[in-house]
Design a protein around this motif. Sequence first.
Motif, PDB file in Angstrom:
ATOM      1  N   TRP A  29       0.835  -1.204   0.000  1.00 56.42           N
ATOM      2  CA  TRP A  29       0.000   0.000   0.000  1.00 56.42           C
ATOM      3  C   TRP A  29       0.870   1.255   0.000  1.00 56.42           C
ATOM      4  CZ3 TRP A  29      -0.727   4.309   3.002  1.00 56.42           C
ATOM      5  CH2 TRP A  29      -1.835   5.094   2.660  1.00 56.42           C
ATOM      6  N   MET A  30       1.919   1.248   0.800  1.00 57.88           N
ATOM      7  CA  MET A  30       2.799   2.420   0.852  1.00 57.88           C
ATOM      8  C   MET A  30       3.485   2.658  -0.493  1.00 57.88           C
ATOM      9  SD  MET A  30       4.404   2.395   4.674  1.00 57.88           S
ATOM     10  CE  MET A  30       4.948   4.099   4.529  1.00 57.88           C
ATOM     11  N   LYS A  31       3.918   1.598  -1.157  1.00 53.28           N
ATOM     12  CA  LYS A  31       4.541   1.745  -2.477  1.00 53.28           C
ATOM     13  C   LYS A  31       3.550   2.353  -3.472  1.00 53.28           C
ATOM     14  CE  LYS A  31       8.074  -1.847  -2.174  1.00 53.28           C
ATOM     15  NZ  LYS A  31       8.490  -3.174  -2.679  1.00 53.28           N
ATOM     16  N   LYS A  32       2.301   1.903  -3.395  1.00 61.14           N
ATOM     17  CA  LYS A  32       1.262   2.442  -4.280  1.00 61.14           C
ATOM     18  C   LYS A  32       1.067   3.940  -4.014  1.00 61.14           C
ATOM     19  CE  LYS A  32      -3.642   2.024  -5.326  1.00 61.14           C
ATOM     20  NZ  LYS A  32      -4.895   1.400  -4.978  1.00 61.14           N
ATOM     21  N   LEU A  33       0.994   4.312  -2.742  1.00 58.80           N
ATOM     22  CA  LEU A  33       0.827   5.722  -2.376  1.00 58.80           C
ATOM     23  C   LEU A  33       2.014   6.551  -2.872  1.00 58.80           C
ATOM     24  CD1 LEU A  33      -0.407   8.131  -0.825  1.00 58.80           C
ATOM     25  CD2 LEU A  33       0.830   7.317   1.187  1.00 58.80           C
ATOM     26  N   ILE A  34       3.223   6.081  -2.631  1.00 59.97           N
ATOM     27  CA  ILE A  34       4.421   6.812  -3.023  1.00 59.97           C
ATOM     28  C   ILE A  34       4.461   7.006  -4.535  1.00 59.97           C
ATOM     29  CG2 ILE A  34       6.951   6.666  -3.100  1.00 59.97           C
ATOM     30  CD1 ILE A  34       6.672   5.248  -0.266  1.00 59.97           C
ATOM     31  N   ASN A  35       4.067   5.988  -5.272  1.00 58.59           N
ATOM     32  CA  ASN A  35       3.992   6.106  -6.724  1.00 58.59           C
ATOM     33  C   ASN A  35       2.925   7.115  -7.142  1.00 58.59           C
ATOM     34  OD1 ASN A  35       4.700   5.179  -9.455  1.00 58.59           O
ATOM     35  ND2 ASN A  35       2.611   4.387  -9.446  1.00 58.59           N
ATOM     36  N   LYS A  36       1.765   7.050  -6.498  1.00 58.68           N
ATOM     37  CA  LYS A  36       0.644   7.938  -6.836  1.00 58.68           C
ATOM     38  C   LYS A  36       1.015   9.411  -6.653  1.00 58.68           C
ATOM     39  CE  LYS A  36      -4.053   8.682  -7.034  1.00 58.68           C
ATOM     40  NZ  LYS A  36      -4.889   8.348  -8.151  1.00 58.68           N
ATOM     41  N   ILE A  37       1.789   9.716  -5.603  1.00 60.59           N
ATOM     42  CA  ILE A  37       2.149  11.120  -5.353  1.00 60.59           C
ATOM     43  C   ILE A  37       3.490  11.484  -5.988  1.00 60.59           C
ATOM     44  CG2 ILE A  37       0.677  11.347  -3.324  1.00 60.59           C
ATOM     45  CD1 ILE A  37       3.183  11.060  -1.561  1.00 60.59           C
ATOM     46  N   ASP A  38       4.004  10.591  -6.830  1.00 60.18           N
ATOM     47  CA  ASP A  38       5.198  10.854  -7.636  1.00 60.18           C
ATOM     48  C   ASP A  38       6.429  11.178  -6.781  1.00 60.18           C
ATOM     49  OD1 ASP A  38       6.562  11.019 -10.076  1.00 60.18           O
ATOM     50  OD2 ASP A  38       6.267  13.191 -10.175  1.00 60.18           O
ATOM     51  N   MET A  39       6.676  10.328  -5.791  1.00 58.92           N
ATOM     52  CA  MET A  39       7.854  10.470  -4.938  1.00 58.92           C
ATOM     53  C   MET A  39       8.811   9.314  -5.225  1.00 58.92           C
ATOM     54  SD  MET A  39       7.245  13.196  -3.177  1.00 58.92           S
ATOM     55  CE  MET A  39       5.831  14.242  -2.907  1.00 58.92           C
ATOM     56  N   ASN A  40      10.033   9.435  -4.739  1.00 59.87           N
ATOM     57  CA  ASN A  40      11.055   8.413  -4.921  1.00 59.87           C
ATOM     58  C   ASN A  40      11.460   7.836  -3.577  1.00 59.87           C
ATOM     59  OD1 ASN A  40      11.393   8.802  -7.819  1.00 59.87           O
ATOM     60  ND2 ASN A  40      12.255  10.778  -7.243  1.00 59.87           N
ATOM     61  N   ILE A  41      11.522   6.519  -3.508  1.00 57.47           N
ATOM     62  CA  ILE A  41      11.879   5.826  -2.266  1.00 57.47           C
ATOM     63  C   ILE A  41      13.395   5.798  -2.107  1.00 57.47           C
ATOM     64  CG2 ILE A  41      11.835   3.613  -1.066  1.00 57.47           C
ATOM     65  CD1 ILE A  41       9.173   3.035  -2.584  1.00 57.47           C
ATOM     66  N   LEU A  42      13.858   6.193  -0.922  1.00 61.50           N
ATOM     67  CA  LEU A  42      15.267   6.050  -0.562  1.00 61.50           C
ATOM     68  C   LEU A  42      15.485   4.829   0.317  1.00 61.50           C
ATOM     69  CD1 LEU A  42      16.478   9.683   0.227  1.00 61.50           C
ATOM     70  CD2 LEU A  42      16.835   8.339  -1.848  1.00 61.50           C
ATOM     71  N   ALA A  43      14.523   4.553   1.209  1.00 63.49           N
ATOM     72  CA  ALA A  43      14.613   3.387   2.092  1.00 63.49           C
ATOM     73  C   ALA A  43      13.212   2.927   2.448  1.00 63.49           C
ATOM     74  CB  ALA A  43      15.388   3.726   3.355  1.00 63.49           C
ATOM     75  N   GLY A  44      13.046   1.590   2.538  1.00 60.40           N
ATOM     76  CA  GLY A  44      11.745   1.032   2.866  1.00 60.40           C
ATOM     77  C   GLY A  44      10.910   0.846   1.615  1.00 60.40           C
ATOM     78  N   PRO A  45       9.625   0.817   1.801  1.00 58.52           N
ATOM     79  CA  PRO A  45       8.906   0.887   3.065  1.00 58.52           C
ATOM     80  C   PRO A  45       9.174  -0.339   3.945  1.00 58.52           C
ATOM     81  CG  PRO A  45       7.402   1.202   1.191  1.00 58.52           C
ATOM     82  CD  PRO A  45       8.718   0.777   0.655  1.00 58.52           C
ATOM     83  N   TYR A  46       9.113  -0.082   5.237  1.00 56.82           N
ATOM     84  CA  TYR A  46       9.255  -1.125   6.246  1.00 56.82           C
ATOM     85  C   TYR A  46       7.950  -1.196   7.022  1.00 56.82           C
ATOM     86  CZ  TYR A  46      14.156  -0.009   5.357  1.00 56.82           C
ATOM     87  OH  TYR A  46      15.362   0.236   4.761  1.00 56.82           O
ATOM     88  N   SER A  47       7.611  -2.391   7.497  1.00 57.81           N
ATOM     89  CA  SER A  47       6.402  -2.545   8.294  1.00 57.81           C
ATOM     90  C   SER A  47       6.621  -3.582   9.379  1.00 57.81           C
ATOM     91  CB  SER A  47       5.233  -2.980   7.399  1.00 57.81           C
ATOM     92  OG  SER A  47       4.062  -3.151   8.166  1.00 57.81           O
ATOM     93  N   SER A  48       5.980  -3.368  10.507  1.00 57.44           N
ATOM     94  CA  SER A  48       6.019  -4.325  11.619  1.00 57.44           C
ATOM     95  C   SER A  48       4.645  -4.399  12.263  1.00 57.44           C
ATOM     96  CB  SER A  48       7.030  -3.894  12.682  1.00 57.44           C
ATOM     97  OG  SER A  48       8.339  -3.999  12.176  1.00 57.44           O
ATOM     98  N   ARG A  49       4.341  -5.583  12.775  1.00 60.68           N
ATOM     99  CA  ARG A  49       3.094  -5.779  13.514  1.00 60.68           C
ATOM    100  C   ARG A  49       3.351  -5.478  14.983  1.00 60.68           C
ATOM    101  NH1 ARG A  49      -1.759  -7.038  13.327  1.00 60.68           N
ATOM    102  NH2 ARG A  49      -1.807  -7.621  11.146  1.00 60.68           N
TER     103      ARG A  49
END
Length: 124
Positions: A29-49
Motif C-alpha cells: 500500500w505504501m509503495k502504491k501511495l508513493i507512486n501515486k504522489i510521484d515520490m522516490n523511495i530512498l529506504a523502505g517501506p518497512y512494516s512491523s506488527r
Amino acid sequence: MEKELIHKHLLIRAEVKKPLATEEDTVAWMKKLINKIDMNILAGPYSSRVTKKGNKGLSGVAIIDTSHIGIHTWDEPQPALVQLDVYSCKEFKKTDVLECLETFEPIIVEYKYFDRETNFKELK
C-alpha cells in the motif's frame, strides 16, 4: 531566481472498515501511495506488527527523497483506526493521498494539511 522552499505536511486520522491485514499489505500500500504522489523511495517501506494489547495493529514507514511517510493502524477498535503522516519538500496533491485511503473503506476521514515553511499555515 532561487526556488522557494516547499514543506508540505498532511496528517490524516481515519476510521475504517478494512485496515491493513499484514506487513506485506502495508508495504504494498505504501509503495502504491508513493507512486501515486510521484515520490522516490530512498529506504523502505518497512512494516512491523504491534502485538501489545490496546495497541495492536501495523506500523509502516518509508524514507522518500523529499522526507518521509508513516502509517499506523489499530485493528482492535471497531471501526479500526488509521493515522497517516505524509511530509515532503516536493509538492503533492492531498486528493491523491485521500484517494489511496479508499482501499480501507473509510467511514470518517479527518485531516490537517500544513505548509511548514510558514509556521504551520494550514492549507485547504
